[in-house]
Design a protein around this motif. Structure first.
Motif, PDB file in Angstrom:
ATOM      1  N   HIS A   1      36.471  33.327  47.129  1.00  0.00           N
ATOM      2  CA  HIS A   1      36.344  33.124  45.616  1.00  0.00           C
ATOM      3  C   HIS A   1      36.417  31.534  45.530  1.00  0.00           C
ATOM      4  CE1 HIS A   1      37.732  32.617  41.320  1.00  0.00           C
ATOM      5  NE2 HIS A   1      37.136  33.775  41.326  1.00  0.00           N
TER       6      HIS A   1
ATOM      7  N   TYR B   1      38.086  29.657  43.883  1.00  0.00           N
ATOM      8  CA  TYR B   1      39.476  29.038  43.819  1.00  0.00           C
ATOM      9  C   TYR B   1      40.099  28.749  45.077  1.00  0.00           C
ATOM     10  CZ  TYR B   1      39.208  30.483  38.766  1.00  0.00           C
ATOM     11  OH  TYR B   1      38.897  30.710  37.574  1.00  0.00           O
TER      12      TYR B   1
ATOM     13  N   ASP C   1      32.095  33.987  41.958  1.00  0.00           N
ATOM     14  CA  ASP C   1      33.207  34.294  41.139  1.00  0.00           C
ATOM     15  C   ASP C   1      33.440  35.967  41.410  1.00  0.00           C
ATOM     16  OD1 ASP C   1      30.949  35.615  39.766  1.00  0.00           O
ATOM     17  OD2 ASP C   1      31.305  34.442  37.959  1.00  0.00           O
ATOM     18  N   SER C   2      34.295  36.511  40.751  1.00  0.00           N
ATOM     19  CA  SER C   2      34.796  37.933  40.815  1.00  0.00           C
ATOM     20  C   SER C   2      33.653  38.939  40.741  1.00  0.00           C
ATOM     21  CB  SER C   2      35.605  38.344  39.747  1.00  0.00           C
ATOM     22  OG  SER C   2      36.691  37.561  39.713  1.00  0.00           O
TER      23      SER C   2
ATOM     24  N   PHE D   1      43.451  41.978  44.417  1.00  0.00           N
ATOM     25  CA  PHE D   1      42.650  42.875  43.531  1.00  0.00           C
ATOM     26  C   PHE D   1      41.131  42.880  43.878  1.00  0.00           C
ATOM     27  CE2 PHE D   1      42.697  39.512  40.552  1.00  0.00           C
ATOM     28  CZ  PHE D   1      41.013  39.247  40.429  1.00  0.00           C
ATOM     29  N   MET D   2      40.876  41.636  44.539  1.00  0.00           N
ATOM     30  CA  MET D   2      39.364  41.336  44.852  1.00  0.00           C
ATOM     31  C   MET D   2      38.941  42.027  46.051  1.00  0.00           C
ATOM     32  SD  MET D   2      39.042  37.396  43.957  1.00  0.00           S
ATOM     33  CE  MET D   2      39.072  36.703  42.196  1.00  0.00           C
TER      34      MET D   2
ATOM     35  N   TYR E   1      39.636  44.338  32.609  1.00  0.00           N
ATOM     36  CA  TYR E   1      39.297  43.125  33.496  1.00  0.00           C
ATOM     37  C   TYR E   1      39.549  43.480  34.709  1.00  0.00           C
ATOM     38  CZ  TYR E   1      39.146  37.949  34.068  1.00  0.00           C
ATOM     39  OH  TYR E   1      38.675  36.648  34.389  1.00  0.00           O
TER      40      TYR E   1
ATOM     41  N   ASN F   1      40.508  42.134  37.121  1.00  0.00           N
ATOM     42  CA  ASN F   1      42.015  41.444  37.739  1.00  0.00           C
ATOM     43  C   ASN F   1      42.947  42.375  37.308  1.00  0.00           C
ATOM     44  OD1 ASN F   1      40.130  39.358  37.403  1.00  0.00           O
ATOM     45  ND2 ASN F   1      41.628  37.830  37.207  1.00  0.00           N
TER      46      ASN F   1
ATOM     47  N   THR G   1      34.275  41.660  34.464  1.00  0.00           N
ATOM     48  CA  THR G   1      34.617  40.399  34.755  1.00  0.00           C
ATOM     49  C   THR G   1      34.233  39.394  33.465  1.00  0.00           C
ATOM     50  OG1 THR G   1      32.395  39.164  35.685  1.00  0.00           O
ATOM     51  CG2 THR G   1      33.943  40.760  37.193  1.00  0.00           C
ATOM     52  N   SER G   2      34.782  38.138  33.916  1.00  0.00           N
ATOM     53  CA  SER G   2      34.435  37.109  32.944  1.00  0.00           C
ATOM     54  C   SER G   2      32.981  36.762  32.739  1.00  0.00           C
ATOM     55  CB  SER G   2      35.456  36.078  33.066  1.00  0.00           C
ATOM     56  OG  SER G   2      35.203  35.403  34.342  1.00  0.00           O
TER      57      SER G   2
ATOM     58  N   HIS H   1      45.739  29.782  33.637  1.00  0.00           N
ATOM     59  CA  HIS H   1      44.880  29.393  32.602  1.00  0.00           C
ATOM     60  C   HIS H   1      45.846  29.217  31.190  1.00  0.00           C
ATOM     61  CE1 HIS H   1      41.752  30.809  35.383  1.00  0.00           C
ATOM     62  NE2 HIS H   1      41.221  29.852  34.604  1.00  0.00           N
TER      63      HIS H   1
ATOM     64  N   HIS I   1      37.609  28.127  31.045  1.00  0.00           N
ATOM     65  CA  HIS I   1      37.364  29.465  31.426  1.00  0.00           C
ATOM     66  C   HIS I   1      38.005  30.504  29.999  1.00  0.00           C
ATOM     67  CE1 HIS I   1      38.123  33.013  33.517  1.00  0.00           C
ATOM     68  NE2 HIS I   1      37.344  32.654  34.510  1.00  0.00           N
TER      69      HIS I   1
ATOM     70  N   SER J   1      32.813  31.952  32.506  1.00  0.00           N
ATOM     71  CA  SER J   1      33.239  32.451  33.854  1.00  0.00           C
ATOM     72  C   SER J   1      33.154  31.400  34.927  1.00  0.00           C
ATOM     73  CB  SER J   1      32.658  33.702  34.220  1.00  0.00           C
ATOM     74  OG  SER J   1      31.238  33.259  34.673  1.00  0.00           O
ATOM     75  N   THR J   2      33.845  31.348  35.957  1.00  0.00           N
ATOM     76  CA  THR J   2      33.848  30.339  36.987  1.00  0.00           C
ATOM     77  C   THR J   2      32.391  29.997  37.399  1.00  0.00           C
ATOM     78  OG1 THR J   2      35.743  31.334  37.665  1.00  0.00           O
ATOM     79  CG2 THR J   2      34.922  29.811  39.313  1.00  0.00           C
TER      80      THR J   2
ATOM     81  N   MET K   1      45.968  32.244  45.154  1.00  0.00           N
ATOM     82  CA  MET K   1      44.916  31.939  46.000  1.00  0.00           C
ATOM     83  C   MET K   1      45.120  30.877  46.866  1.00  0.00           C
ATOM     84  SD  MET K   1      41.979  32.993  44.584  1.00  0.00           S
ATOM     85  CE  MET K   1      41.410  33.833  43.321  1.00  0.00           C
TER      86      MET K   1
HETATM   87  P1  13P Z   1      36.089  34.844  37.534  1.00  0.00           P
HETATM   88  O1  13P Z   1      35.838  34.645  38.971  1.00  0.00           O
HETATM   89  O2  13P Z   1      35.648  35.890  36.991  1.00  0.00           O
HETATM   90  O3  13P Z   1      35.778  33.504  36.858  1.00  0.00           O
HETATM   91  O4  13P Z   1      37.810  34.974  37.069  1.00  0.00           O
HETATM   92  C1  13P Z   1      38.406  33.896  37.427  1.00  0.00           C
HETATM   93  C2  13P Z   1      39.855  34.194  38.049  1.00  0.00           C
HETATM   94  O5  13P Z   1      40.808  34.045  37.613  1.00  0.00           O
HETATM   95  C3  13P Z   1      39.871  34.822  39.255  1.00  0.00           C
HETATM   96  O6  13P Z   1      41.241  35.477  39.474  1.00  0.00           O
END
Ligand code: 13P
Ligand code: SF4
Length: 338
Positions: A48, A50, A64-65, A87-88, A136, A138, A152-153, A199, A222, A238-239, A292
């Motif tokens: 990811h 992050y 991203d997710s 969760f990913m 979501y 997540n 996802t976002s 966030h 975000h 989103s990211t 992360m």
């Molecule tokens: P995205 O990867 O969908 O932008 O989500 C951000 C996030 O917080 C992932 O945990």
């Protein structure tokens, strides 16, 4: 692809620690070793945005997710080493149950996912029997089994718009993303009261002060951020949406209100531009996701070498949870989201 029949050192402590605690020769070239293990085991590393920059650089795919779940669904590898949060990796396992999915650290969780325990959510849903449940991504695999459509976002607004207007919608677990979706889609949602600890920490006062210091900088955020930050943002995404925006927008300075790991890709893609992480309310590094950042190169190497810790899910959970993710991927594909 299999680990040796020798006992795995450090395995007895895995449940307690969440990762294999094995001493590594400090002179070992971890990047070269990870590349070697990928070839030897027909493995891919998915990371990811992050993740720490070294992990991003050694990964086969960074995203991203949504992009990571799409990649997990299409990879031909035998083993997925997932550098992200729990969760990913579960989502990758749900989409590719025949593959081995390993993670650097099982304790890399998520405050949002934790904010919505499946048994409590199940009781909550009893009040809304006719509603469509949108979660979501997540969230835990158990929550996905109670979900009609994941999002996802990147695709959340498309998912909400795909639901007939006469239908009520329960949205879990992020109340900030939920409120943002209400604004952009005009739909009213029954929202679960969860937040992301990263966030929700941005300080509106400090962001405003930064805007005074950098008058030409654009604030990008975000949608997991709180409403006062989103209200003054020049762009919300989103990211991957934020990453695309900084490449196409003519501005050269950006204040970035999301997890600071994304700055690595922004700097790689736009070396001439300036990226300023939005400051948190206090002096801690709270714009770094502590979950992360539990993943390290050492733990990534060890999980690939010993194929532990592994993500395992019961077959019935995989089957039930998969429907909600497949639905999300279908809707995303229909609107051309990549
Ligand atoms: P995205 O990867 O969908 O932008 O989500 C951000 C996030 O917080 C992932 O945990
Ligand atoms: Fe969860 Fe927030 Fe970390 Fe993303 S940044 S993994 S939502 S705690």
């Amino acid at each position: 692809m299999t680990h040796s029949s020798q006992p795995i050192p450090g395995l007895s402590q895995l449940a307690e620690k969440g990762y294999l605690e094995i001493d590594i020769d400090p002179t070992l070239d971890l990047e070269a070793e990870i590349q070697r293990l990928k070839r030897e085991k027909n493995a891919v590393v998915l990371a990811h945005y992050y993740q720490e920059s070294e992990i991003q650089d050694v990964a086969d795919f960074v995203g991203d997710s949504l992009q990571l779940s799409q990649e997990a669904a299409r990879t031909k590898a035998d083993m997925i080493a997932f550098a992200g949060v729990h969760f990913m990796a579960e989502t990758a396992k749900i989409l590719s149950p025949e593959k081995k999915v390993v993670v650097p650290d099982l304790k890399a969780g998520c405050s949002l996912a934790d904010s919505c325990p499946a048994p409590v959510f199940s009781k909550f849903l009893e009040k809304y029997p006719d509603h469509v449940v949108v979660s979501y991504v997540n969230c835990t695999a158990a929550l996905k089994t109670m979900t009609d459509i994941c999002c996802t976002s990147s695709n959340a607004a498309h998912i909400i718009r795909s639901i007939p207007p006469e239908k009520g919608i329960v949205f879990a677990p992020d109340k900030n993303l939920g409120a943002y979706l209400e604004k952009v889609t005009g739909r009213s949602l029954v929202k679960w009261d969860g937040v992301c600890i990263v966030h929700e920490i941005f300080s509106i006062e400090k962001i405003t002060a930064l805007k005074v210091r950098y008058p030409d900088a654009k604030l990008i955020a975000h949608p997991e951020c709180e409403e006062p930050v989103l209200r003054i943002a020049d762009f919300i995404g989103s990211t991957s949406g934020l990453l695309q925006f900084v490449q196409r927008d003519p501005a050269t300075e950006f204040i970035v209100a999301t997890e600071s790991g994304i700055l690595h890709q922004m700097q790689l893609k736009c070396p001439g531009k300036t990226f300023i992480p939005a400051p948190p309310e206090n002096t801690c590094a709270c714009n770094e996701c502590p979950f992360m950042k539990l993943n390290t190169m050492e733990k990534l190497y060890l999980c690939m070498k010993y194929e532990q810790p592994e993500i395992l899910l019961p077959a019935d959970v995989i089957a039930k949870a998969r429907a909600s993710i497949d639905r999300m991927l279908e809707i995303s594909a229909a609107v051309g989201l990549k």
